[in-house]
Design an enzyme around this catalytic site. Structure first.
Site, PDB file in Angstrom:
ATOM      1  N   ALA A 221       7.454   8.545 -12.855  1.00 12.70           N
ATOM      2  CA  ALA A 221       7.369   7.089 -13.004  1.00 12.70           C
ATOM      3  C   ALA A 221       8.641   6.566 -13.643  1.00 12.70           C
ATOM      4  O   ALA A 221       9.125   7.111 -14.639  1.00 12.70           O
ATOM      5  CB  ALA A 221       6.158   6.732 -13.859  1.00 12.70           C
TER       6      ALA A 221
ATOM      7  N   SER B 203       9.310   3.073 -14.340  1.00  9.56           N
ATOM      8  CA  SER B 203       9.233   1.700 -14.843  1.00  9.56           C
ATOM      9  C   SER B 203       9.348   1.603 -16.359  1.00  9.56           C
ATOM     10  O   SER B 203       8.760   2.388 -17.090  1.00  9.56           O
ATOM     11  CB  SER B 203       7.905   1.069 -14.412  1.00  9.56           C
ATOM     12  OG  SER B 203       7.852  -0.266 -14.846  1.00  9.56           O
TER      13      SER B 203
ATOM     14  N   ARG C 179      -4.802   7.185 -10.182  1.00  2.67           N
ATOM     15  CA  ARG C 179      -4.304   8.515  -9.801  1.00  2.67           C
ATOM     16  C   ARG C 179      -5.203   9.630 -10.305  1.00  2.67           C
ATOM     17  O   ARG C 179      -5.338  10.652  -9.651  1.00  2.67           O
ATOM     18  CB  ARG C 179      -2.891   8.727 -10.340  1.00  2.67           C
ATOM     19  CG  ARG C 179      -1.836   7.997  -9.568  1.00  2.67           C
ATOM     20  CD  ARG C 179      -0.459   8.486  -9.890  1.00  2.67           C
ATOM     21  NE  ARG C 179      -0.089   8.437 -11.276  1.00  2.67           N
ATOM     22  CZ  ARG C 179       0.516   7.422 -11.867  1.00  2.67           C
ATOM     23  NH1 ARG C 179       0.800   6.341 -11.184  1.00  2.67           N
ATOM     24  NH2 ARG C 179       0.847   7.483 -13.129  1.00  2.67           N
TER      25      ARG C 179
ATOM     26  N   GLY D 183       0.800  -1.217   0.000  1.00  2.00           N
ATOM     27  CA  GLY D 183       0.000   0.000   0.000  1.00  2.00           C
ATOM     28  C   GLY D 183       0.835   1.269   0.000  1.00  2.00           C
ATOM     29  O   GLY D 183       0.309   2.367   0.138  1.00  2.00           O
ATOM     30  N   LYS D 184       2.143   1.130  -0.195  1.00  2.00           N
ATOM     31  CA  LYS D 184       3.035   2.286  -0.099  1.00  2.00           C
ATOM     32  C   LYS D 184       2.774   3.337  -1.177  1.00  2.00           C
ATOM     33  O   LYS D 184       2.839   4.536  -0.892  1.00  2.00           O
ATOM     34  CB  LYS D 184       4.508   1.860  -0.068  1.00  2.00           C
ATOM     35  CG  LYS D 184       4.977   1.081  -1.257  1.00  2.00           C
ATOM     36  CD  LYS D 184       6.327   0.424  -0.980  1.00  2.00           C
ATOM     37  CE  LYS D 184       6.721  -0.465  -2.127  1.00  2.00           C
ATOM     38  NZ  LYS D 184       5.796  -1.579  -2.376  1.00  2.00           N
ATOM     39  N   SER D 185       2.459   2.931  -2.404  1.00  2.00           N
ATOM     40  CA  SER D 185       2.193   3.915  -3.463  1.00  2.00           C
ATOM     41  C   SER D 185       0.948   4.741  -3.148  1.00  2.00           C
ATOM     42  O   SER D 185       0.954   5.968  -3.311  1.00  2.00           O
ATOM     43  CB  SER D 185       2.024   3.233  -4.819  1.00  2.00           C
ATOM     44  OG  SER D 185       3.251   2.711  -5.268  1.00  2.00           O
TER      45      SER D 185
ATOM     46  N   GLU E 222       7.510  10.228 -17.298  1.00  2.00           N
ATOM     47  CA  GLU E 222       8.078   8.885 -17.321  1.00  2.00           C
ATOM     48  C   GLU E 222       9.560   9.003 -17.671  1.00  2.00           C
ATOM     49  O   GLU E 222       9.920   9.569 -18.696  1.00  2.00           O
ATOM     50  CB  GLU E 222       7.333   8.019 -18.339  1.00  2.00           C
ATOM     51  CG  GLU E 222       5.885   7.802 -17.938  1.00  2.00           C
ATOM     52  CD  GLU E 222       5.099   6.908 -18.871  1.00  2.00           C
ATOM     53  OE1 GLU E 222       5.716   6.234 -19.720  1.00  2.00           O
ATOM     54  OE2 GLU E 222       3.863   6.893 -18.758  1.00  2.00           O
TER      55      GLU E 222
ATOM     56  N   HIS F 282      -2.456   1.929 -12.418  1.00  2.16           N
ATOM     57  CA  HIS F 282      -1.916   2.968 -11.529  1.00  2.16           C
ATOM     58  C   HIS F 282      -2.302   4.351 -12.037  1.00  2.16           C
ATOM     59  O   HIS F 282      -2.741   5.210 -11.262  1.00  2.16           O
ATOM     60  CB  HIS F 282      -0.382   2.863 -11.459  1.00  2.16           C
ATOM     61  CG  HIS F 282       0.128   2.064 -10.317  1.00  2.16           C
ATOM     62  ND1 HIS F 282       0.666   2.648  -9.204  1.00  2.16           N
ATOM     63  CD2 HIS F 282       0.193   0.730 -10.112  1.00  2.16           C
ATOM     64  CE1 HIS F 282       1.049   1.711  -8.353  1.00  2.16           C
ATOM     65  NE2 HIS F 282       0.777   0.532  -8.888  1.00  2.16           N
TER      66      HIS F 282
END
Length: 170
Positions: free
Chosen positions: A32, A34, A52, A12-14, A60, A48
């Site tokens: 981001a 990734s 948001r 749940g950190k994000s 990104e 995600h």
């Protein structure tokens, strides 16, 4: 200010990081890191983004975070684990180079006059993997997390969706 938010995968950190940022600014930046590794990962990234909403300015950047000017902004960097992964695989077996490049890049980012909320996975609580590649990566992840935690003003550990503050120098 630097705020490290760490915890296990799917802890749940994000979401906690996003809620924190939204409580502090109306103009949040989502940085981001990734790469899209496969179709499943692409779907996860899209989920995600959808969660948001449109109030975020999404940037990104796979590796060179400091190429962006965040002066005067609040930035949610999600996540260090995926960012480290990009250097790790690009550099092959050269873990020393990976660590050096990451620390150099973090120092450049930390020198900017901005507030950084950084999400990272805490891999060291799951034991030592038998896979050599995973073992090397876990060691690097631990080193990067420790480096960021030393620089951070705030460090929060998320356990089962519950944030536990473990460092506060503000």
């Amino acid at each position: 200010m630097i705020h490290l938010i760490t915890g296990g995968q799917r802890s749940g950190k994000s979401k906690i990081a996003e809620d924190f940022v939204l409580s502090k600014t109306e103009n949040p930046i989502y940085l981001a890191t990734s790469r899209v590794w496969d179709e499943n990962h692409a779907k996860r990234i899209e989920a995600h983004k959808k969660r948001r909403g449109n109030q975020w300015c999404n940037i990104e950047e796979e590796k060179f975070l400091s190429n962006h000017d965040f002066s005067g902004k609040m930035v949610l960097l999600d996540c260090i684990t995926l960012w480290l992964n990009n250097f790790f695989f690009d550099n092959g077996d050269n873990d020393e180079l990976t660590l050096k490049q990451c620390i150099d890049e973090l120092d450049k980012l930390f020198s900017q006059n901005c507030d950084l909320i950084i999400v990272s996975n805490e891999l060291g609580m799951g034991g030592s993997p038998e896979n050599k590649l995973a073992y090397r990566f876990n060691d690097l992840q631990g080193s990067i997390n420790q480096y960021i935690a030393k620089k951070a003003d705030l460090v929060t550990l998320v356990i089962s969706g519950i944030p536990v503050n473990i460092k506060n120098t503000l």
